[in-house]
Design a protein around this motif. Sequence first.
Motif, short mmCIF file in Angstrom:
data_model
loop_
_atom_site.label_atom_id
_atom_site.label_comp_id
_atom_site.label_asym_id
_atom_site.label_seq_id
_atom_site.Cartn_x
_atom_site.Cartn_y
_atom_site.Cartn_z
N ILE A 166 -2.19 -41.65 15.34
CA ILE A 166 -0.67 -41.70 16.39
C ILE A 166 0.30 -41.06 14.99
O ILE A 166 0.01 -41.37 14.08
N GLU A 167 1.08 -40.30 15.70
CA GLU A 167 2.41 -39.52 14.84
C GLU A 167 3.23 -40.05 15.80
O GLU A 167 3.53 -40.22 17.03
N VAL A 168 4.56 -40.80 14.95
CA VAL A 168 5.70 -41.42 15.36
C VAL A 168 6.59 -40.51 14.65
O VAL A 168 7.40 -40.32 13.19
N SER A 169 7.16 -40.04 15.55
CA SER A 169 8.28 -39.55 15.01
C SER A 169 9.83 -39.32 16.12
O SER A 169 10.20 -39.96 16.62
N ILE A 170 11.13 -39.31 14.64
CA ILE A 170 12.12 -39.99 15.34
C ILE A 170 13.02 -39.24 14.41
O ILE A 170 13.25 -39.10 13.77
N LEU A 171 14.02 -39.09 15.68
CA LEU A 171 14.87 -38.39 15.66
C LEU A 171 16.74 -38.70 14.89
O LEU A 171 16.90 -37.66 14.37
N LYS A 172 17.01 -39.69 15.43
CA LYS A 172 18.69 -40.45 14.90
C LYS A 172 18.77 -41.65 15.49
O LYS A 172 17.60 -42.10 16.08
N ALA A 173 19.03 -42.41 15.43
CA ALA A 173 19.67 -43.77 15.41
C ALA A 173 21.70 -43.51 15.99
O ALA A 173 22.06 -43.17 14.84
N THR A 174 21.75 -44.13 16.49
CA THR A 174 23.64 -44.16 17.31
C THR A 174 23.43 -45.62 17.24
O THR A 174 23.04 -46.47 17.88
#
Length: 432
Positions: free
Chosen positions: A248-256
């Motif tokens: 599987i692939e875990v894609s993370i855009l951002k954290a706010t």
Amino acid sequence: FGSSQTERPALRPAPHRAQRQAAMGTLDAGGADEPTGLGATNALGHIATAGWQAFRTNLGNSTASLPTGTPERKIGGFLFPAIPYGTPTTIIGIAFPVTTEGPSVPTKAVEEAEVLAVFLLAGLIWVLPWICANSRFCCRCWRRYLSRRLGCYFCVGLLANLTLISFVIAAVPDVSANMVFFAFVHFIEVVSDKLQEVLMLCGLVLGVFMLYSFRTKIVALLGFDSQFVKADLRDCLTCFSMQRMSAIEVSILKATDLPSGFSTRSLFLRVILGVNEPLHSRPRDGCTTSMIVRERMQLNYDPEDGTQKLSIAIKQQEMVGQAVAQLAPAAGALVGGVAGLMTPLGANGGAALGGVAGIGTANSLGPEVARLDISSAKINRLREEAKRQQRGMANTIMSTAPLVPWREENFTKVDLVPQGSIWLRIHDLEGA
């Protein structure tokens, strides 16, 4: 003396009177030609000799004191013949049983089983009120009656148990109350002798059980946030086959909306899933309450294992964290060894505890800003959602470009602990 003997009036006949009369006659016959003084002396000597012989002959049972030999006897099933007095003999050792033959092994086992059964029945009688109080098959009136008269019940139960045990012990011929008592004493003796070993074994088993029960907390206390042993029972049962795994692939855009600090800081992500090694993102400098990530991480995942969880931790990078993390275990072992010389633990025990403390210190470096834990069920739902989004699209394990653009509508917003949000996307990789 002879004439005076004849003219003396007759008295009650005494034992061996004929011997005394013969001695007197001898004195009369020999004293005619001797002088008067010498004859009187000889007469007195003969009288004394005859009196001593008569006294010794009539002393006690003279016939029993005479040696007659050994009569015929029977000892232990052996018949020994009579040995006349004066017969020369030779001592020969003969071994023969002096006790009767005991019961057979099955008979003894049956008797001991009967005694054990009656003791178990006696114990059942003692615990009958407790069984009735916790059983739904016992009527309420009987439970109320027993609860009000427990003292009387135990007195009657004691008498019944003593009577029953006494009858059973009296009925079995080869088991006695003395044997039962000494068997109980021997049991207590064996338990007392082995008590130290038993306590040590119980302590060892209890320690292993406690370590297994609190393994997660112990590992967390040492600073390890990932699985320490990269295998479990499922791997052993499947002979460490990887057929059940998928990529599987875990894609993370951002954290706010992250917790703020006193100044800007460098933040990075630490991703942990099952037996995978922890993965880290590149540090982002100058972060305050948010960070742009835009990174993808590929992991092995077992869809059928419900115990897995995906952990994403946002941590602050330390300036000297890596150097301290490398030196902390050795420094802890050194300090612990020196301190152990002044304690009962010794140098080795102190060094071991110091090394453990150093490992915990090294793993705890880099304060955690926020954290996200996702269960296996949540991971599967995110995978299904990603499948619906990427219908008609294809992405392989060797692809370097993102399958979807880095926009918020293509990612799922998930809340962090203690505060903040993270945008992520989880999807399967084809051909893995």
